[in-house]
Design a protein around this motif. Structure first.
Motif, PDB file in Angstrom:
ATOM      1  N   SER A 187     -14.799 123.088 -23.403  1.00 39.17           N
ATOM      2  CA  SER A 187     -14.768 124.232 -22.487  1.00 39.17           C
ATOM      3  C   SER A 187     -14.329 123.736 -21.114  1.00 39.17           C
ATOM      4  CB  SER A 187     -16.155 124.883 -22.374  1.00 39.17           C
ATOM      5  OG  SER A 187     -16.569 125.408 -23.615  1.00 39.17           O
ATOM      6  N   PRO A 211     -14.189 120.714 -29.665  1.00 36.02           N
ATOM      7  CA  PRO A 211     -15.183 121.563 -29.009  1.00 36.02           C
ATOM      8  C   PRO A 211     -15.213 121.310 -27.502  1.00 36.02           C
ATOM      9  CG  PRO A 211     -16.258 119.743 -30.140  1.00 36.02           C
ATOM     10  CD  PRO A 211     -14.801 119.666 -30.504  1.00 36.02           C
ATOM     11  N   HIS A 215     -19.740 118.745 -27.809  1.00 36.53           N
ATOM     12  CA  HIS A 215     -19.131 119.780 -26.978  1.00 36.53           C
ATOM     13  C   HIS A 215     -19.036 119.242 -25.550  1.00 36.53           C
ATOM     14  CE1 HIS A 215     -17.929 124.063 -26.590  1.00 36.53           C
ATOM     15  NE2 HIS A 215     -18.009 123.698 -25.320  1.00 36.53           N
TER      16      HIS A 215
END
Length: 474
Positions: free
Chosen positions: A298, A296, A313
């Motif tokens: 980004s 997870p 995340h």
């Protein structure tokens, strides 16, 4: 035994620290999936599943990893030729000598020694290198594999090649320890040096003869530990007092450097020892910005970086040359180009009583029946997630200092508490009083998951008395 097929000996006992926080003593890097869906150990076994070249592999590991070895071999469908358990670490020479003695009980055989945690591409170059080394071994040589260098690396030993032999291998002129960068550049300029891969191929009788000649203490201890070894389920336990008498020495120092029979096979194969996070980054697919992102994650305006997360995340913005590794209970952040320093970080953490556990244990611990994840702990209580594989059962046991409450989240549980047998389904629960003899079994076809709440004055894992066990732990 004829010399047509090769018996692999896979060394799988190392406790890697340079890939912390994912790799720890209880689950080191060879059992982690780093560059594919398979662990490095499973990738190694798959590489050896060529019946035209190999017999079933023999694994050398320590007792802590015996069930991991068996389970991961089962998962990838590879039948093992034996699992040898070292009672303590004594470096590679005693381990290889003992395993070679086991492999040669049916007569002389070709032996291929390899690590369980290297990433190697099986292609024509790899197969040609194996065949050349096998030819050299049949001629009575102790062959080692030299990797064609891609640069003046300072983290590897080097091998200088001498005259070419009939097999296509080259006589070893000398071994060179890890050089500084200037010396490495000088060696590469000659064109005669390769990296020492730590892989070997030889005839068992030749190796054992050279071991007797150049490392008699190793040979004596290895032979005694094999002669008095004990069978334990599907494992071979080397005799501890005998093995402890072996000197702590690598096979390079003990045999390959002094022997006159060493040959090197220059091998233009894609190989990495995955010894650091930057090596994992190099060997993994990257996006158009040079990033490796797994889990997870980004990324925003980030380049030439590696971000791996097991659960949390992780968002990274505006960075270059960064390594972020988030495990269940620890996060490492540093420059990707400084990834070699992770080992130093771990050594510092090991010295601190408050952080030592983070170098040894994961929040998730694996057992032959499944495992558990520690979710929450406090004064006199602890919460865990248990997972039990289909058809597996825990030992028949009791605890002196704690009671347990089990709630089934998924699957079906068969629970023995004293003389009572219960079958619980999802959302049903059971209470196990302190001191009660009990057992948990998954009789179903899917993974059984439970939430376990422990309460009591002492909650460590050593508060357990086993009466029966499917895995020989009584």
């Amino acid at each position: 035994m004829t010399l047509d097929l090769i018996t692999p000996i896979v060394l799988a006992g190392g406790k890697g620290t340079r890939l912390w926080p994912m790799s720890r003593s209880q689950r080191p890097k060879q059992f982690l999936a780093l560059t594919s869906d398979l662990s490095l150990f499973q990738m190694t076994l798959t590489r050896l599943s060529d019946p035209t070249r190999y017999r079933a592999p023999i694994i050398v590991t320590n007792s802590d990893y015996r069930f991991l070895v068996a389970e991961q071999a089962l998962e990838c469908g590879v039948e093992l030729g034996g699992v040898i358990l070292e009672p303590m670490a004594r470096n590679t020479a005693p381990a290889i000598a003992a395993a070679t003695l086991v492999a040669a009980k049916g007569g002389p055989t070709l032996i291929h020694v390899l690590a369980s945690d290297h990433d190697i591409l099986v292609d024509d170059a790899y197969r040609t290198s194996i065949d050349t080394a096998a030819a050299a071994a049949r001629d009575g040589r102790l062959a080692t594999f030299g990797i064609q260098p891609t640069g003046p690396a300072t983290g590897f030993g080097y091998i200088e090649a001498g005259e070419k032999e009939a097999s296509g291998a080259f006589a070893v002129k000398r071994f060179v320890e890890k050089p500084n960068e200037e010396r490495a550049k000088e060696m590469l300029a000659t064109g005669n040096f390769t990296w020492n891969s730590g892989m070997f191929l030889f005839r068992s009788d030749v190796f054992l003869s050279e071991c007797e000649a150049y490392a008699p203490d190793v040979m004596k201890a290895a032979k005694a530990s094999v002669d008095t070894a004990q069978s334990d389920l599907d494992f071979i336990r080397l005799d501890a007092p005998s093995f402890a008498a072996a000197p702590d020495i690598s096979v390079d120092y003990a045999i390959f450097e002094p022997t006159k029979l060493a040959s090197v096979v220059p091998s233009p194969i894609r190989w990495s020892d995955l010894g650091s996070w930057d090596a994992v980054w190099r060997e993994s697919p990257q996006d158009g910005q040079g990033n490796l992102a797994r889990g997870p994650v980004s990324l925003f305006n980030t380049r030439n970086s590696m971000v791996i997360s097991e659960n949390l995340h992780v968002a990274v913005n505006g960075l270059d040359d960064i390594a972020v590794v988030a495990s269940e209970d620890a996060i490492y952040v540093g420059k990707l180009s400084d990834a070699q320093d992770v080992g130093k970080v771990v050594k510092t953490l090991m010295k601190d009583k408050g952080t030592f556990r983070l170098t040894e244990e994961h929040r998730t611990s694996y057992r032959p029946w499944g495992g558990y994840t520690s979710l929450l702990s406090g004064d006199r209580f602890q919460v865990k997630r248990l997972f039990v594989k289909p058809g597996k059962q825990l030992s028949l046991q009791k605890h002196h200092h704690r009671s347990e409450h089990w709630v089934v989240v998924r699957g079906t549980a068969e629970i023995v508490i004293g003389d009572e047998v219960k079958t619980l389904k999802e959302n049903e629960s059971a209470y196990i009083p302190q001191g009660s003899v009990h057992r948990l079994t998954n009789p179903g076809k899917i993974l059984l998951e439970l939430v376990e709440v422990q309460t009591g004055s002492y909650l460590e894992e050593d508060d357990i008395v086993r009466y029966e066990d499917s895995f020989g732990r009584v």
